[in-house]
Scaffold this motif. Structure first.
Motif, mmCIF file in Angstrom:
data_model
loop_
_atom_site.group_PDB
_atom_site.id
_atom_site.type_symbol
_atom_site.label_atom_id
_atom_site.label_comp_id
_atom_site.label_asym_id
_atom_site.label_seq_id
_atom_site.Cartn_x
_atom_site.Cartn_y
_atom_site.Cartn_z
ATOM 1 N N MET A 1 0.830 -1.205 0.000
ATOM 2 C CA MET A 1 0.000 0.000 0.000
ATOM 3 C C MET A 1 0.865 1.256 0.000
ATOM 4 O O MET A 1 0.457 2.302 -0.513
ATOM 5 C CB MET A 1 -0.936 -0.008 1.217
ATOM 6 C CG MET A 1 -2.006 -1.100 1.148
ATOM 7 S SD MET A 1 -3.027 -0.979 -0.353
ATOM 8 C CE MET A 1 -3.969 -2.517 -0.247
ATOM 9 N N GLY A 2 2.076 1.153 0.535
ATOM 10 C CA GLY A 2 3.001 2.265 0.473
ATOM 11 C C GLY A 2 3.390 2.613 -0.948
ATOM 12 O O GLY A 2 3.555 3.790 -1.298
ATOM 13 N N LEU A 3 3.518 1.585 -1.806
ATOM 14 C CA LEU A 3 3.809 1.840 -3.219
ATOM 15 C C LEU A 3 2.634 2.551 -3.892
ATOM 16 O O LEU A 3 2.834 3.370 -4.794
ATOM 17 C CB LEU A 3 4.111 0.522 -3.939
ATOM 18 C CG LEU A 3 5.434 -0.153 -3.613
ATOM 19 C CD1 LEU A 3 5.672 -1.339 -4.562
ATOM 20 C CD2 LEU A 3 6.595 0.826 -3.699
ATOM 21 N N VAL A 4 1.422 2.229 -3.467
ATOM 22 C CA VAL A 4 0.244 2.921 -4.010
ATOM 23 C C VAL A 4 0.286 4.397 -3.616
ATOM 24 O O VAL A 4 0.012 5.279 -4.433
ATOM 25 C CB VAL A 4 -1.057 2.263 -3.497
ATOM 26 C CG1 VAL A 4 -2.270 3.057 -3.967
ATOM 27 C CG2 VAL A 4 -1.155 0.821 -3.984
ATOM 28 N N VAL A 5 0.633 4.666 -2.365
ATOM 29 C CA VAL A 5 0.771 6.057 -1.920
ATOM 30 C C VAL A 5 1.851 6.761 -2.730
ATOM 31 O O VAL A 5 1.674 7.900 -3.182
ATOM 32 C CB VAL A 5 1.115 6.118 -0.419
ATOM 33 C CG1 VAL A 5 1.422 7.555 0.001
ATOM 34 C CG2 VAL A 5 -0.037 5.567 0.420
ATOM 35 N N LEU A 6 2.981 6.078 -2.945
ATOM 36 C CA LEU A 6 4.085 6.650 -3.717
ATOM 37 C C LEU A 6 3.650 6.954 -5.146
ATOM 38 O O LEU A 6 3.968 8.012 -5.702
ATOM 39 C CB LEU A 6 5.261 5.678 -3.710
ATOM 40 C CG LEU A 6 6.572 6.168 -4.348
ATOM 41 C CD1 LEU A 6 7.075 7.409 -3.620
ATOM 42 C CD2 LEU A 6 7.614 5.060 -4.307
ATOM 43 N N GLU A 7 2.897 6.020 -5.734
ATOM 44 C CA GLU A 7 2.372 6.237 -7.086
ATOM 45 C C GLU A 7 1.492 7.477 -7.149
ATOM 46 O O GLU A 7 1.606 8.310 -8.054
ATOM 47 C CB GLU A 7 1.567 5.007 -7.529
ATOM 48 C CG GLU A 7 0.768 5.187 -8.794
ATOM 49 C CD GLU A 7 -0.746 5.085 -8.585
ATOM 50 O OE1 GLU A 7 -1.492 5.665 -9.401
ATOM 51 O OE2 GLU A 7 -1.151 4.423 -7.613
ATOM 52 N N GLY A 8 0.624 7.628 -6.158
ATOM 53 C CA GLY A 8 -0.253 8.789 -6.125
ATOM 54 C C GLY A 8 0.511 10.090 -5.970
ATOM 55 O O GLY A 8 0.169 11.104 -6.602
ATOM 56 N N LEU A 9 1.553 10.067 -5.144
ATOM 57 C CA LEU A 9 2.362 11.269 -4.954
ATOM 58 C C LEU A 9 3.079 11.669 -6.240
ATOM 59 O O LEU A 9 3.162 12.856 -6.575
ATOM 60 C CB LEU A 9 3.388 11.031 -3.834
ATOM 61 C CG LEU A 9 2.811 10.900 -2.411
ATOM 62 C CD1 LEU A 9 3.904 10.524 -1.428
ATOM 63 C CD2 LEU A 9 2.133 12.206 -1.982
ATOM 64 N N VAL A 10 3.589 10.676 -6.964
ATOM 65 C CA VAL A 10 4.258 10.960 -8.241
ATOM 66 C C VAL A 10 3.265 11.572 -9.228
ATOM 67 O O VAL A 10 3.580 12.530 -9.944
ATOM 68 C CB VAL A 10 4.896 9.686 -8.828
ATOM 69 C CG1 VAL A 10 5.417 9.955 -10.244
ATOM 70 C CG2 VAL A 10 6.019 9.180 -7.944
ATOM 71 N N ILE A 11 2.046 11.023 -9.279
ATOM 72 C CA ILE A 11 1.026 11.560 -10.173
ATOM 73 C C ILE A 11 0.692 13.006 -9.795
ATOM 74 O O ILE A 11 0.522 13.864 -10.666
ATOM 75 C CB ILE A 11 -0.236 10.684 -10.138
ATOM 76 C CG1 ILE A 11 0.019 9.365 -10.879
ATOM 77 C CG2 ILE A 11 -1.428 11.409 -10.759
ATOM 78 C CD1 ILE A 11 -1.156 8.426 -10.908
ATOM 79 N N CYS A 12 0.615 13.290 -8.491
ATOM 80 C CA CYS A 12 0.347 14.666 -8.052
ATOM 81 C C CYS A 12 1.454 15.610 -8.511
ATOM 82 O O CYS A 12 1.184 16.748 -8.917
ATOM 83 C CB CYS A 12 0.204 14.715 -6.536
ATOM 84 S SG CYS A 12 -1.330 13.984 -5.903
ATOM 85 N N VAL A 13 2.700 15.148 -8.442
ATOM 86 C CA VAL A 13 3.829 15.960 -8.903
ATOM 87 C C VAL A 13 3.705 16.226 -10.400
ATOM 88 O O VAL A 13 3.941 17.337 -10.875
ATOM 89 C CB VAL A 13 5.172 15.259 -8.595
ATOM 90 C CG1 VAL A 13 6.327 15.989 -9.278
ATOM 91 C CG2 VAL A 13 5.411 15.206 -7.090
ATOM 92 N N LEU A 14 3.312 15.194 -11.157
ATOM 93 C CA LEU A 14 3.131 15.360 -12.602
ATOM 94 C C LEU A 14 2.026 16.379 -12.899
ATOM 95 O O LEU A 14 2.119 17.137 -13.862
ATOM 96 C CB LEU A 14 2.786 14.022 -13.247
ATOM 97 C CG LEU A 14 3.891 12.957 -13.249
ATOM 98 C CD1 LEU A 14 3.366 11.645 -13.823
ATOM 99 C CD2 LEU A 14 5.099 13.429 -14.049
#
Length: 484
Positions: free
Chosen positions: A125-138
């Protein structure tokens, strides 16, 4: 944009502009809608996607992590409903589009069956959070919005048409009207009518009646057509289930529950570790897993936002989505929230098309849908009695409404017609919005190049197409890098 939906909206009496603070905030009258229509749309969207309250816990709850641990089904149901409720309302209030949010199908399967077996559930689930954060940066960098603006209008229309076919196919499959042939490896025919080449059983009859009722009501332009059909078929299913001997309705049995209330269990909230995965697998594997999540989430959302907004008639004269940056940021935040609550990545749901088909044109419909998800936290036994056979006709009907946009594509120009065709065809045939978009992008770039028009292709489409080449070739790449 669907002619039927558009005509109904334009000719309606929406009331005086600026009739009140809510009307002005959501621009309900300005968009030619009404509060009753938004409310009906919110209900229709909820009932069409309420299956996620059952399906997400089943998918995530059926998998074990590296250490053999499983997630609690009651806790998963609470997490699924809570994130859907909060993020759907935020999308409505902040993005003002009728785009409901919930745990993404496909993404949850990647988390459950590809990521969790390699690490613990908190790490996954931490990877899911990381994925979401990267998308927010994009999104904040403007890159995600720029990619959407770089897509030719004809491909945006093809995405909407492909989604129409895709969700209609989902409706047929979910209802059991179409099924995969068990011996698919020994036959050239991948799907068949019913479960054995013929229609049988009461559940399929409910679906067929539902389709006929829905299209009849739509043809007569009855207000609330989709919602009326869902409610009527649910009542019929409950009656049939009480008097007939039925082996299975699938995920949801239309049975009046003995208990109406159930207390939510928030035990999974906050159980994640953003960097824990790096201690379980190699950095390359982590990067590839996050890349897979990002690409699927990125383009599933893009297709859904474009398709739903186009169907609602909300694209501007340049084919752009209103409040796009805000909408994409909220969607990225939904992925973060989903991971933080252990309900997997949350994203915009294509089933929002049911609400649009019912007339929803603003984020006020989301307030209704989100409110129903909040109610589901306490009334899940009652609100999950709608069987797929009662909700699926809405997907078929909305699929028709969305496919009418095919008339706007220039089929005489092969350089756009072929990519459009591949976009439309690959979505239902591979059961993936992302795959369809990728096939269309790659074909578009290749054809423009061989025709000597490479300079007409936006550099972002070149970059995106290159990423899709990596996406489609991920298996040999993993083998070459030795991460298999």
């Amino acid at each position: 944009m669907s002619g039927q939906v558009a005509d109904k909206t334009k000719t309606s009496s929406a009331g005086p502009p600026g009739g009140g603070p809510l009307d002005r905030w959501f621009r309900i009258s300005e968009r030619g809608s009404t509060f009753p229509r938004e409310i009906r749309g919110g209900f229709a969207t909820f009932f069409t996607m309420a299956y996620i309250l059952v399906l997400n816990p089943i998918i995530l709850g059926s998998a074990k992590d590296k250490f053999g641990h499983t997630l609690s089904t009651p806790q998963l149901l609470t997490a699924t409903a809570l994130v859907a409720a909060v993020m759907t309302v935020i999308m409505g209030v902040g993005g003002n589009l009728p785009l409901a949010i919930a745990a993404g199908l496909g993404l949850n399967a990647v988390v459950a069956f590809q990521i969790a077996p390699l690490m613990s559930w908190p790490d996954a689930m931490g990877l899911v959070v990381l994925e979401g954060l990267v998308i927010c940066v994009l999104v904040v960098s403007g890159l995600r919005e720029a990619v959407m603006h770089a897509i030719p209008q004809a491909l945006k229309q093809a995405i909407s048409v492909g989604i129409g076919l895709f969700i209609a196919f989902i409706g047929f499959v979910d209802a059991g009207f179409v099924s995969r042939i068990p011996d698919a490896s020994n036959t050239t025919v991948p799907v068949q009518l019913g479960g054995s080449g013929a229609l049988s059983g009461w559940p399929v009859l409910v679906f067929c009646l539902g389709v006929l009722v829905t299209i009849a009501l739509l043809a007569r332009k009855v207000k609330g057509a989709i919602l009326i059909s869902i409610v009527a078929m649910t009542v019929l299913a409950v009656v049939i289930n009480s008097v007939a001997d039925i082996k299975s309705w699938g995920l949801t049995t239309p049975k009046v529950p003995t208990d109406i209330f159930s207390a939510p269990d928030f035990g999974l909230l906050g159980h994640f570790s953003i960097f824990g995965a790096f201690g379980q697998v190699s950095a390359i594997t982590v990067v590839l897993l996050v890349f897979t999540l990002i690409l699927s989430d990125f383009f599933d959302t893009m297709g859904t936002v474009v398709g739903i907004t186009a169907e609602a008639g909300l694209l501007d004269k340049d084919g752009k989505v209103p409040n796009l940056g805000r909408v994409l940021l909220i969607d990225g935040a939904a992925a973060v929230a989903g991971g933080a609550a252990s309900s997997s990545s949350n994203t915009a749901f294509i089933e929002s098309a049911a609400g649009v088909g019912e007339g929803a044109r603003t984020g006020f419909a989301n307030v209704i849908t989100g409110g129903l998800f909040a109610v589901a936290l306490f009334l899940s036994p009652l609100l999950t009695i709608v069987p797929l056979q009662a909700a699926a006709p809405a997907l078929v009907a909305v699929g028709f409404l969305m496919i009418t946009q095919v008339k706007n594509i220039n089929w005489d120009s092969y350089e756009i017609a072929i990519p459009a065709f591949l976009t439309i065809a690959v979505m239902p045939f591979t059961y993936s919005i992302t795959n369809g978009i990728g096939a269309g992008f790659v074909a578009y770039v290749v054809l423009k190049t061989v025709l000597g028009k490479a300079r007409e292709v936006h550099w972002l489409l070149w970059a995106t197409s290159a990423l899709f080449v990596v996406y489609f070739a991920i298996d040999p790449i993993e083998q070459v890098l030795g991460v298999k």
